[in-house]
Design a protein around this motif. Structure first.
Motif, PDB file in Angstrom:
ATOM      1  N   CYS A  14      16.700  18.746  -8.712  1.00 44.48           N
ATOM      2  CA  CYS A  14      15.217  19.627  -9.143  1.00 44.48           C
ATOM      3  C   CYS A  14      17.140  21.111 -10.006  1.00 44.48           C
ATOM      4  O   CYS A  14      16.714  21.457 -10.738  1.00 44.48           O
ATOM      5  CB  CYS A  14      14.437  20.938  -8.758  1.00 44.48           C
ATOM      6  SG  CYS A  14      13.289  19.999  -8.121  1.00 44.48           S
ATOM      7  N   THR A  25      10.773  24.521 -18.495  1.00 41.40           N
ATOM      8  CA  THR A  25      11.151  23.888 -17.954  1.00 41.40           C
ATOM      9  C   THR A  25      11.629  24.428 -17.318  1.00 41.40           C
ATOM     10  O   THR A  25      12.297  23.939 -15.574  1.00 41.40           O
ATOM     11  CB  THR A  25      11.458  23.093 -18.445  1.00 41.40           C
ATOM     12  OG1 THR A  25      10.160  21.525 -19.066  1.00 41.40           O
ATOM     13  CG2 THR A  25      11.800  21.526 -17.528  1.00 41.40           C
ATOM     14  N   VAL A  26      13.046  25.567 -17.453  1.00 42.48           N
ATOM     15  CA  VAL A  26      13.785  26.084 -16.464  1.00 42.48           C
ATOM     16  C   VAL A  26      13.438  26.722 -15.093  1.00 42.48           C
ATOM     17  O   VAL A  26      13.478  26.593 -13.736  1.00 42.48           O
ATOM     18  CB  VAL A  26      15.092  27.159 -17.071  1.00 42.48           C
ATOM     19  CG1 VAL A  26      15.538  27.681 -16.174  1.00 42.48           C
ATOM     20  CG2 VAL A  26      15.682  25.526 -17.943  1.00 42.48           C
ATOM     21  N   THR A  27      12.879  27.241 -15.299  1.00 44.60           N
ATOM     22  CA  THR A  27      11.747  27.918 -14.276  1.00 44.60           C
ATOM     23  C   THR A  27      10.897  27.399 -13.505  1.00 44.60           C
ATOM     24  O   THR A  27      10.895  28.123 -12.573  1.00 44.60           O
ATOM     25  CB  THR A  27      10.799  29.149 -15.020  1.00 44.60           C
ATOM     26  OG1 THR A  27      10.115  28.496 -15.791  1.00 44.60           O
ATOM     27  CG2 THR A  27      11.272  30.438 -16.030  1.00 44.60           C
ATOM     28  N   ALA A  35      11.367  24.476 -12.817  1.00 44.10           N
ATOM     29  CA  ALA A  35      12.988  23.379 -11.298  1.00 44.10           C
ATOM     30  C   ALA A  35      13.378  24.675 -11.286  1.00 44.10           C
ATOM     31  O   ALA A  35      13.293  24.354  -9.767  1.00 44.10           O
ATOM     32  CB  ALA A  35      13.929  22.812 -12.833  1.00 44.10           C
ATOM     33  N   MET A  36      13.580  25.455 -10.826  1.00 41.43           N
ATOM     34  CA  MET A  36      14.270  26.923  -9.800  1.00 41.43           C
ATOM     35  C   MET A  36      12.813  26.735  -8.700  1.00 41.43           C
ATOM     36  O   MET A  36      13.164  26.831  -7.494  1.00 41.43           O
ATOM     37  CB  MET A  36      14.008  27.480 -11.075  1.00 41.43           C
ATOM     38  CG  MET A  36      14.895  29.549  -9.988  1.00 41.43           C
ATOM     39  SD  MET A  36      14.110  30.827 -10.814  1.00 41.43           S
ATOM     40  CE  MET A  36      12.796  31.064 -10.844  1.00 41.43           C
ATOM     41  N   LEU A  81      17.259  21.808 -13.717  1.00 44.10           N
ATOM     42  CA  LEU A  81      17.395  22.982 -13.929  1.00 44.10           C
ATOM     43  C   LEU A  81      19.289  22.987 -14.963  1.00 44.10           C
ATOM     44  O   LEU A  81      18.762  23.886 -15.910  1.00 44.10           O
ATOM     45  CB  LEU A  81      17.665  23.839 -13.202  1.00 44.10           C
ATOM     46  CG  LEU A  81      17.814  25.450 -13.548  1.00 44.10           C
ATOM     47  CD1 LEU A  81      17.013  26.364 -12.178  1.00 44.10           C
ATOM     48  CD2 LEU A  81      19.092  26.110 -13.453  1.00 44.10           C
ATOM     49  N   GLY A 123      23.837  21.253  -9.937  1.00 42.03           N
ATOM     50  CA  GLY A 123      23.295  21.966 -11.083  1.00 42.03           C
ATOM     51  C   GLY A 123      24.774  21.799 -12.328  1.00 42.03           C
ATOM     52  O   GLY A 123      24.586  22.081 -13.349  1.00 42.03           O
ATOM     53  N   SER A 135      18.523  20.914 -18.228  1.00 49.17           N
ATOM     54  CA  SER A 135      17.520  21.508 -18.591  1.00 49.17           C
ATOM     55  C   SER A 135      18.359  23.021 -19.788  1.00 49.17           C
ATOM     56  O   SER A 135      18.365  23.623 -21.202  1.00 49.17           O
ATOM     57  CB  SER A 135      16.244  22.937 -18.414  1.00 49.17           C
ATOM     58  OG  SER A 135      15.184  21.404 -17.867  1.00 49.17           O
TER      59      SER A 135
END
Length: 366
Positions: free
Chosen positions: A249, A211-213, A215-216, A253, A29, A256
């Motif tokens: 993922c 997309t961030v949420t 991926a989390m 994240l 990440g 992104s």
């Protein structure tokens, strides 16, 4: 690739950390975030020099929205290349390249190629018409077919890929889906998630922030699925090897967030179909591989809302000659109602975060 360093822990103890998925996920990440920040300006300048600017729609077509987005005409597109480069380098450095990682990357790379061709046609023709819709769906079907073939032939996934799990139920619903059901199911997931994120990508920072949420949420789910103790506690499917998808993922994240640095209002670059189609497919294939395809509807609530708003708008106009929204997708409706672009984005981000939390909570409600 760097996981081999674990073998040299006898020479330097901290190298054993490369054996832990959580450590490698954090590394992936952070690395993808930094890489996106570093590559961003270089790729943006390159796209500007090539004049890779997507042709906007005229005021005759979209009315007041063309006036609101007047300042975006000079912004380059195809910024999805920043995300793709960062994710690809990160996962092959920090993830163990098992069948889950390789299939996910294949789907992501294939959809990135489709999106790139789509964007290039728009730029070269200087209009908003890209690839033919049917041709795009055919290409997505081909990618789904290749991915499914690999999964069915590989001994680690040949059996569990046929299983169907649903939220709020602790046992497998179908233990062996036939291929004539499995292929349309996977195709629907990939094309649906791809096109949903593509529709969401209409204003600065909206799609990438949501997309961030996602991926989390799916990074945590992937880690849970690959951990025998946690999966047993949560009563979800235990899938050895899927923990590596948590690394993927995490890279998604980080990349992104790095892209959002340049895509925040006023955007310096748009992701284009190069990014949006591919990101949707990547999230979709991860959800499919960890037996959480229906949870995708919960976690990706904003993407679902955007897609449904378009379906309702088109259906209403064709049947009643009346529009439900001022404009679809629904984020444009709120823009035309007078909400500032940033207000729309931040409020949708908040809803997206709540959807991700709800998706994670659904794992415990069984």
């Amino acid at each position: 690739m760097l996981t081999f360093l674990e073998q040299f822990e006898s020479y330097w103890g901290p190298l054993r950390l490369f054996g832990f998925i959580t450590v490698r996920a954090v590394m992936a990440g952070l690395f993808s975030f930094i890489l996106a920040l570093v590559l961003g300006p270089k790729i943006i300048r390159y796209l500007q020099n090539l004049r890779m600017r997507e042709a906007g729609r005229s005021e005759e077509v979209v009315g007041q929205l063309a006036v609101l987005h007047e300042g975006k005409k000079e912004t380059p597109t195809m910024g999805g290349l920043i995300i793709f480069s960062s994710i690809t380098i990160s996962i092959f450095l920090f993830a163990v390249p098992n069948v889950y990682i390789l299939v996910s990357w294949f789907v992501y790379a294939g959809l990135t190629a489709i999106g790139f061709i789509d964007d290039y046609r728009k730029v070269s023709r200087k209009n908003s018409d890209g690839l033919n819709g049917r041709l795009k769906l055919l290409a997505q079907a081909a990618i789904a077919a290749v991915a499914l073939t690999v999964l069915l032939l590989h001994p680690a996934t040949s059996e569990n890929v046929r299983e169907l799990w649903v939220p709020f139920y602790k046992d497998v619903v179908l233990s062996s889906m036939p291929i004539w059901v499995l292929f349309p199911f996977l195709f629907l997931i990939l094309s649906g998630s791809s096109n949903a994120i593509n529709l969401t990508d209409g204003i600065d920072g909206l799609a990438i922030g949501c997309t961030v949420t996602s991926a989390m949420a799916f990074g945590l789910m992937a880690y849970f699925s690959g951990n025998a103790i946690i999966s047993d506690y949560l009563l979800i499917s235990f899938l050895p090897g899927t923990g590596e998808l948590a690394v993927l993922c995490a890279a998604l994240l980080g990349a992104s967030l790095g892209f959002l640095w340049y895509n925040a209002h006023p955007a310096e670059v748009f992701m284009g179909d190069t990014g949006s189609l591919a990101l949707g497919g990547l999230v979709g294939i991860v959800a499919f591989l960890i037996h959480q395809p229906f949870t995708l509807v919960i976690v990706g609530g904003i993407f679902v809302l955007e897609a449904v708003s378009v379906i309702l708008q088109v259906g209403s106009y064709k049947t009643r000659r009346k529009r439900i929204f001022l404009m679809a997708p629904i984020h444009h409706h709120f823009e035309l109602r007078g909400w500032h672009e940033n207000k729309v984005v931040i409020r949708f981000w908040i809803i997206s975060l709540l959807c991700a939390i709800a998706g994670l909570a659904s794992l415990r409600i069984r």
